[in-house]
Structures are given as C-alpha cells and as structure tokens.
Design an enzyme around this catalytic site. Sequence first.
Site, PDB file in Angstrom:
ATOM      1  N   GLU A 143       3.620   0.894  -3.317  1.00 10.21           N
ATOM      2  CA  GLU A 143       4.608   0.301  -4.205  1.00 10.21           C
ATOM      3  C   GLU A 143       6.018   0.869  -4.084  1.00 10.21           C
ATOM      4  O   GLU A 143       6.990   0.123  -4.224  1.00 10.21           O
ATOM      5  CB  GLU A 143       4.138   0.439  -5.658  1.00 10.21           C
ATOM      6  CG  GLU A 143       2.897  -0.363  -5.970  1.00 10.21           C
ATOM      7  CD  GLU A 143       2.252   0.072  -7.269  1.00 10.21           C
ATOM      8  OE1 GLU A 143       1.817   1.236  -7.355  1.00 10.21           O
ATOM      9  OE2 GLU A 143       2.195  -0.748  -8.197  1.00 10.21           O
ATOM     10  N   ARG A 178       4.821   0.554 -17.751  1.00  7.50           N
ATOM     11  CA  ARG A 178       5.346   1.138 -16.514  1.00  7.50           C
ATOM     12  C   ARG A 178       6.827   0.813 -16.319  1.00  7.50           C
ATOM     13  O   ARG A 178       7.547   1.570 -15.667  1.00  7.50           O
ATOM     14  CB  ARG A 178       4.522   0.709 -15.296  1.00  7.50           C
ATOM     15  CG  ARG A 178       4.837   1.507 -14.041  1.00  7.50           C
ATOM     16  CD  ARG A 178       3.884   1.214 -12.883  1.00  7.50           C
ATOM     17  NE  ARG A 178       2.702   2.056 -12.880  1.00  7.50           N
ATOM     18  CZ  ARG A 178       2.578   3.218 -12.217  1.00  7.50           C
ATOM     19  NH1 ARG A 178       3.582   3.683 -11.483  1.00  7.50           N
ATOM     20  NH2 ARG A 178       1.473   3.908 -12.260  1.00  7.50           N
TER      21      ARG A 178
END
Lengths: 489, 783
Positions: free
Chosen positions: B730, B327
Amino acid sequence: MKAETQIRFLLNGAEVALSDVRPDDTLLDWLRLARALRGTKEGCAEGDCGACTVLVGRPTPQGLVCEGVNACIRFVGSLHGCHVVTIEHLRGEGGALHPVQQAMVDFHGSQCGFCTPGFVMSLYAMWMQDPDPSEAAVEKALQGNLCRCTGYEPIVKAARAISSYGTLEADFLATERASVAQRLAAIRAGGRVEVGTGKDRFVLPASVDDLAAVLEAEPTATIVAGSTDVGLWVTKFMRDIAPVVFIGHLDELRTISEHDGVLTIGAGVSYTDAFETLSARIPALGPLIDRIGGAQVRNMGTIGGNIANGSPIGDMPPPLIALGASLTLRKGGARRTIPLEDFFVAYGRQDRLPGEFVEAVHVPVPAANTQFAAWKVTKRRDEDITAVLGAFAMSLEDGKVASARIAYGGMAATPKRAKAVEAALLGQPWTLATIEAAMQAYPADYQPISDMRASAEYRMLAAKNLLKRFFLAHGGAEMPVMVTRERAA
Amino acid sequence: MNRHASPSLTAKAIVGGVASSQRHDSAHKHVTGQAVYIDDMPEPAGLLHAYLGLSTVPHGAILSMDLTAVRAAPGVVDVLTGHDMPAANDISPTHRHDEPVLATDKVQFLGQPIFAVIAETREQARRACKLAKVEYAEEPFVTDIRDIDRRAGKLVTPPLTLKRGDAQTAIEAAPRRLKGTMRLGGQDHFYLEGHIAMAIPGEDMDVTLYSSTQHPSEVQHMVAQVLGVPSHAVTVEIRRMGGGFGGKETQGNQFAAIAAVAAKRHGRAVKIRPDRDDDMTATGKRHDFVIDYEVGFDDEGQILGVDYFFAARAGFSADLSGAVTDRALFHCDNTYYYPAVKAQSAPLYTNTVSNTAFRGFGGPQGIVGCERVIDEVAFALGKDPLEIRKRNFYGTTDRNVTPYHQTVEDNIIHRIVAELEASADYAGRRQAIAAFNAGSPVLKRGLALTPVKFGISFTATHFNQAGALVHVYADGSVHLNHGGTEMGQGLYVKIAQVVAEEFQIDIDQVKITATTTAKVPNTSATAASSGTDLNGMAAQAAARTIRQRLTDFAAEKYQVPADQVVFLPNRVRVGNQEIAFGALTQQAYMARVQLSATGFYKTPKIHWDRDKGQGTPFYYFAYGAACAEVEIDTLTGETMVERVDILHETGRSLNKAIDIGQIEGGFIQGMGWLTTEELVWDAKGRLRTHAPSTYKIPLASDRPKIFNVTLADWPEAGEPTIHRSKAVGEPPFCLGVAVFHAISDAVASVADHRLCPRLDAPATPECVLMAVERLNREAGRPA
C-alpha cells in the site's frame, strides 16, 4: 443466388467450418465456451480493456494483414476467410517461449496476469509491423490494453526488447504467411455466405452489388462492418440484431482513392487502413485518429460505420464536416450524394432509407491556403470517448477571415456546425479580439448537456477555448499551445 | 517446464533464496495463457450458472416482485430471493446485520442485488434477469455527502476521534490560522478479473467453493452462516486472482453465498460471474471523502494545532467503513508532527453501494487531507510547500508522537526526502519551471515533492496472525501452503523464497499451492500490506520446525553435535560429509521422522484501544517520497506528467523486482485515483461510470514520460520482520499524491502562487480548467 451455408476460417492454423453459428455469437465466447481456449480473457466485454485481444489475419490485395482485435465484440460470423490466432498458438523456436512472451517474463511484465495474454497479443501484432518500436510506438500499440497492476513500465520495457529474443524472419506466423494467405483466398473464392434461417440468420454478400441486393430484400437487417459499436448492442444491451449483414470482408468497400483533390473512402475502410492516407494528405487528422479507441478498435472500426451510426460523439464526423465532406448512399442500384452534415438529422436519426447503405465518404483535401485543425478533449488522453471535439477549417485573405467551417462533437445531439460562430468570424480581421467576439456566439450554436464525461459548463468553456487555441496555433502565439506526449529532446 | 531439473549439489548459493530478484512464479503461465483463473477451470458436468437481478431505484420498499416471466425464460432452473437463504440472509462482514445477500423488503441503492437467476447457461441467466417486474415505493435518497449535514448525518458504524493536546486552543492561539474544505473522490478497483465464484456441492452439508477472494476464511464463515452449517462443511480455495486491490476482501462473499446456496439446492455445481457493468455497479469502491480542516501555524510555517473532520461516503452498510475511516485518521499526520491535534471521522450512510477496502484502506485519503493543509500553510506564507513539509517532519528523538499516541521510532523521512530532493534536482527544476511559466501563456508546469509514512499492521489487532503448512516429501521436494492469497502482488514467490532459504534448496523444489481453508484455518484477509510479513514468518516457522527435526535426526544418526549439521545449497553437511537434501529427507522418512509441520505467527508489540484513541496500532512504518513534474493546458485543463522520481524503502527487500513492480504499479494506481478516475452518480442515483468506456484508469501513455524508481538500499526494518524486509503493497500507492500536488502547483502559477488552488480530486481536465478559471478570477485577471 446460391449461397454457401457455412462459414470457414482458420483457428490457430486449423480449418474450422461452422453452420450452427448465431448472428450475434461473439468470438470470445466461442473460443472460451465452444473451444475451451481459455487463455483469452473477458475483462469488460466492450472492447475497452484488451484482455480478449487475439490476432485476425485477413487476405487483402496487398497480401495477408494480421491485426489485433477485441474478441469480445467481434462476431464469429464475420470471420469467414480469416485466420484467428490466440495466445495458445504462440510459440518460439524449439519449444521455447515466443520472443514476446520471454521478454514479458524477463522484464516482470505480469503481476496478476489476467490482462497478460491480451498484452502479449497486442505486442505481437505491433512487433510484426515494427520490430524496433519507439516508446511512442509501444504506447500507441497498447492504447487498447488496460493493466491495473504493473503501471505499464515493465511492459513497455519488454516491448522494446522483443527483438533481442528472436527475429521476425524466424517467427512462426511470418513463415506461414504465404500458405495461410493461399488457404484464406481459397475460402473466400466462394460467393455469398448465408448461415441460419429466417430472421435468425446472417449474410456475407459476395460483392457490393450483392450487398445492395441483400439489403433491398431485407431492409431491416443490421449492417455490421467492424462491430465496434454493434458489438456492444449485443454484449451490453442484449439487443437482438438479427438478421445481420456483414460487410467487413468486401474489399470493394475497403478502398481509398483520390481524384481532383477529393479523397473517396469506402465505407468499409478501417481507421487503421485510413491512417496512412489521411495523415499524409490531411496531417491534422493523424493525431486525432491515433486517439480513437485502441489499436484493436481502429483495426476493426470503420469510418463509414462511425458515420452511419450517427453517434453525437463519433470522432470523425466533426472534422469531416469541417472539411466539407459528402456521403454517397446507395439503395439497390440507385446512389445519391449528400453533404455529410445533412446526414445527421437528430439524435439517433440519420438520413438513411430502409435498405440504403453508406457506400463511401468523399473528403476534400484542404486547399493550400486553408488552415485545418481537429482536437479532441477527453478525461484520459487516449482511448477515451470525446467530451468535446472541435474541428476548424479556415482561410484568410488580407488578414481577414475569408472562409470558416467549424464543427463540434459532444456539444449537441448530433455532430454539428457552429454557424453562428462562423458568421461572427467571417470577414473579420484575424485578431484575438475577433476570436473573443466569436466566443460569445457559441450559445447560439450549442446548448451542451452535463454527463459523466463533462459538465455543460466545461463543454462550453473548452469548446470556446479550442477556437482560441486554433487562433494561437495559427499565428497568434510563439509558444506551444497544447500538451503533447512527445518527449523533450 | 515439463521436466524437473535436478538441483546442483555443488552450488555456492541456492537459486531463488531471499534478497534475490525472482520472477513471479506464474510469469510463464501468465504469458502463455496457461495460468488458470476460476472462469478457466474445467467445468463439472451439469454446471449451472447464476446471475444477479439488481434494483432499479436507489431507495425504497419492495412492494412486489413478479418473477413469473423470469422463471419461464429459456434455460431457467431456479430463481432465488433473500427468503431462500437457508439459515441467514446476512453477509455483513463486521456482524452488524446490515447487509443481506439479497435484499428482501427494501432496497438501499440502485444496483443492489434482489434476486438471482439460476440457469443452464450464463447467457440464459443474464437475459432472464431482465424479465423481472418489481414494484417499489420509492423513498427520498442521498447519494452525495455534500448534500447533507456531514456533522449530523446518519452513520453506518461508530466514528473515531483522535486527540492529542488541545487543538482548538492551539489553533486560536496561533499567529496564523485558516480553514478549508476539500472534496476527494472515490475509486473503483478495476481488477481485470471481475468477481467470480464456483460452488461444488459435496456430501452431507459440504460445499467446496472456488472464490476470487482475498479472504477465504471470511467467505467460508459467511457461506456457513448463510447455509446454517459449521465452518468445517465449507472449503474455500483460491489459486490466484486477476487483481484484488481490496475489492475482493469482503465483496466476494455475496457471489460465493449465492453459488453455494444454489449448489446445495440443486446438487449441481454453480458458477456466478457478473458482467463488468454489474460488477462495478453492485460492489463497493474506495471511499470518497469531504475533508474539513482548520490549522493554526506560525510565520515560519510550523503547524501548532490542527483539526480535521473526515466525512466519508460509506454507502448503505458498514462493511469495512469503520476501519477504513479509522485509517484515514491514522494517516492525517502523514510524516508531520502536530503539537496539538483533533481528528474525527464520519462514516456516513448514503444510498450508494457500500464502500469497502481499497489499497491504502483510507490511509491515502488521510494523507491527501494532510498534504492539503501543508499546501494551505505554504500558500498563506508564500513559501515553497516542500519547505513547509520539511519544517514539520516528525523528529527522531522528540516531536515524534502521533495523534494516536504511538511514538514514531523508525523515522527515516529526512534522509529519504533529502536524497530525493538532490537526485531529482528539485531546486534546479523549480527555477527552470518558473522561467518556463514566465514565457508560456497557455501551458504551465508544476512541481511537487511529497513524502509518505504508512503504518503497517491491521488496526484490528486480532487480524495480525497467520498460519502455514509445510510438507517435505521423502524425495526432498517441498509443498508450501499458507493463509495468504495471490492477487498478482508476488506473495507466493516471496514466501517460497523464504522457505527455500530455510531449507537451502532451489526455489523450484518448493511447490506453491493454492490457498485453501482446508489446510490453514482462520486466516486473515490478504490485506493491509501484511501478506508477506505475516505469512512469511508463519512459513519460516513451519520450515524451521522441520529443519530442526532434520538437524536432530542427522546429528543422532551420524553421531555429530547438532551444530555440525549445516544446511548448504541443496545439501546438508553432517560432520565431514555432505548429503544431498533429498537423500537426507529419504533417510529421515525411513527413520520415521515427521516431515510436515505447521507454523504460526502473531505480530508482537501492537495494541489499540479504540475507545481511548490510544495505543500502538502499527508494528512499524514504511517510508518513501515522490517528486513529480507536470504540464497543464490552461485552455482545456488537459495534463501531462512529464517526469516522476521516486525513492522508496522496503527494508532489506526479499525480492527487489517484485518490490519495484509494487512501487511502480501502486504509484500509477494512486495517480489514476487523483487524476482521471472519476465516479459519477446522476440525479436518479445511478452510477454512470461502470465500465472502462466511462471509467478511465491510467494507460501506458499516462505514465510519466520520465519515470525513475529507486529502492533506498540502506534501510532495514528496525523490528525483526521476515529477513528485515518491509511491507510494500500500500505505501507506494500514496506516492501518486505528488502528481496531484504538481498539478496544483501548475494551476497556482496562473496567480503567481499567491492563491492556494484548493484543487478537488480527481484533477480531471474539467477540475483543472475550472480551478484555473477561479484563480484567474480571484487574481483579478481576465480569462
């Protein structure tokens, strides 16, 4: 001396009498395990996160004082004659939420909720002192409370709105104040309290004279004032501290007086209690005290304890050394007074004899021609342990340095004078060139270490730069020379 | 809250539907101390307590473990080692068999659990742990990836490479090029409630666990694996956590496994709760990185090619390091188009605790690396970094393909940034700051505006599924259960809003219930910002199934067409009459209509081929931007955040109050990561920052003095997400990057913005002061 063998205090308004308490039983464990009052949380067990905040009311000559404390490092034995108020006791009028609680709900002040009871208790303590707090006052009240979810914004907004949900006059604790004070005074009217037997016991002396007697008989006992340091010996290092002598209840040790320009601060005076006098008489100490721990720690922690335990990173010794403070130590009936700087012998070793205790510290108020400053540098502005703390007391005559006392914390194994730096300044003109020359003298005074708070290199550089700041702040610069939390108008 | 109010039958709208600012469902319990966390639950009679014994060296073989004194200590009932695990001493979440419950033959980091004491009280168990005598044959160890060859170091899991175009050729052909390295620190979660588990043994093979976990199904599977029993024997329940932030995605497995093993051995309930120091020492954190970058660009600041190497301290085992470092690469573009790009990851083995998920899951690290490159380009050209940012933004119709070959179809960053630039008066303050700095020798101010684009979906495609279970009782009250966990983010209330909306009933008619593997199986972790997206859709599907049954029932009973059955607030209009919802459900029950249903959802469209580094791993992107102004002290490096303006989007928000809470909280957490939160390991391999006394998360007084947070109210999700809302967990964490760049900007002012400060993170006072010193030196100025 005949002693009581149980401690008595109020818990949420009801009297508790305990005789089976160990010297190191913490209030938090007692609340959660013995009393199943589980609204009060353990977040860190070292007095840094505030999740365990409860109120402790104590009688003083000025009336009942109600303060937020960290239950995790507060010993049950120290609560004799106090009123412990936990989150379970809070209530508003007619079964409603308390104004603090309702404000927190309405402003979305909780997310995971684990820190929330502690925040509510801290805000409640603040609100009782200051029903219309500024943003700065709220921030100060919350220095000892960590929240990982909200980013604090909604909590601060809630804090400022509490008074729109209810008045102090109608508050349940305020209305009980007089009767609680009376009940506590009755508990405290007794003499010495001794709980437990043999080594495994603790004593609450009846007076300072009694304290002296107890310590003469038991010279290895651990003296506990605010327990903001000793508490961690128990919760973190699992050290055996028994037998214990608690002194926080001794009003005689909690006095501040001034004679001939010298403040005498009893060893049991908390930072909170010292704040008003010290910040009024020595203004540079106000902002420094504001950055020691959080409110809970300042409510419990004492200036005497901070000195007596001899930490190299205690925040009060450097400024007090720079101010030329002295210390009265007492053993039995005998007293001696020594310069504070001589008390710190080496790391972890102080000039204190077995059976001797710190009775008072004497702090000269700086003369009118003396410039004084004390600055602490930390990773996080508030509620952080010092990386470097510099304290400066200096006077000029005819543009030259006539006197200089400089002391640092975090730079050596003890709080320590910068004698080589002082020598480099004395008699020299008050110019940047003088300062820069004096900055060269630091390695003669200090060889700091690297640790998790800062590297040796940074400590040395910041220490030197604090001297430069002192110069700039006292005539060397027109512009502000340090960042502040104050908001621009 | 004791008596339940009757719902209004004449209301124009329900209380607590979607797109309304509902309070957290537990707010009143939070503020009164009545919210029950696992350690607050009434304890079963005979409860035992477990405590972990930790290794005291960072690497080495265990030669002997003398636990005699431990066993003899007061209150001790049992001592467990790895050999006592009934079926498998293995809790590696990605099944690489590299993570034991308790280390047996060797230890790989200082603080690794090697035994567990079971005693009558927690205090006794904790004290007994200190009595172990363990001999080690110590071996060389590495804690810091700066000390090793990052291109050739041992990896804990296979790395990833993303490639589009020929980056090296593009860089070499570019008019300008530069390269650099940045160090980016890790982060402890510092959830206020530490890890905890309580196991209650049942009949046969059964055990019930209360576990502070974001991933109950994984705890279930791990406990079953360790015990050697089928998953059906293990039930895991969690009502709420006192914070998670990713730290309770895999890290709860160990505690649950030990509690379960001990509970089954002794037939007594067992609770385990480490002290904060042990929690911080023995559980994983956000990965710190060393990022190497090389970029080619033109004289206008257009990036032509870029090459990244993202090396991460993974710790001793894989845990989630593969997906986390993946990621990081997925976000090395942030909001920018790279004509040619190569990005590689290196999840490096170290003798430190195994790093794990943490809000953003590597994404923030990718973004920080990316924004450093933007800064480098700006300084090289003497331009404002914001100009370079805007110049490189993804297009909306072209220049819109990511390094992983997904086309960005929902780009709104231009408008977000333009609106924020105007509302924050970026240009005006840029001038004011320059004037301030010119007249201020000690204090310097800095300004930065940074954007965020965050990819939403688990990159492990199979995790993008969710289930829910909805019961409607005969009286019309509703029981809601789904696979998502509540850690404070407000998931439960959002899902309740969705269900209330479907039935058109007030939200207090919907009972929120604890997440349990017994009601919804095979759940995914509540992670990747996906909790609402996935579970909201699943709960909606369940509710719609029941609503359809009620509709069909009413249509038949009252002989009206189905389209004349309309769900109004707390009532149903059937033809010409209105029937209270509870009355209709009562009639349905009497008619034997099934009023319980499951719902299921899987995210459409997404796919990912990791071997090729190509696919559509994200269902959509979430966007935002922050503008930060700071002041620094060039004598001490101390900093102060003066003002922050945020403009962030959450699509058509389900609950603005909750979303703003996520944005504010995420921002402060991101700011803390990049400023005061520093993890320090010493030369002996010890983590020295393992409690709040040494590890400094932000306080109320670290908030920006002025903090303006605005939800962009114009966007809605381009994809048919739950009520066209977007994920919010997030993305706002990454907004904290603005503070880091504002500090960098202030540092840069000491050398007239001619030198890139190349600030490492976190920008502690020490880091800032040392950067100031370096810039003064490089600019040829006296300190």
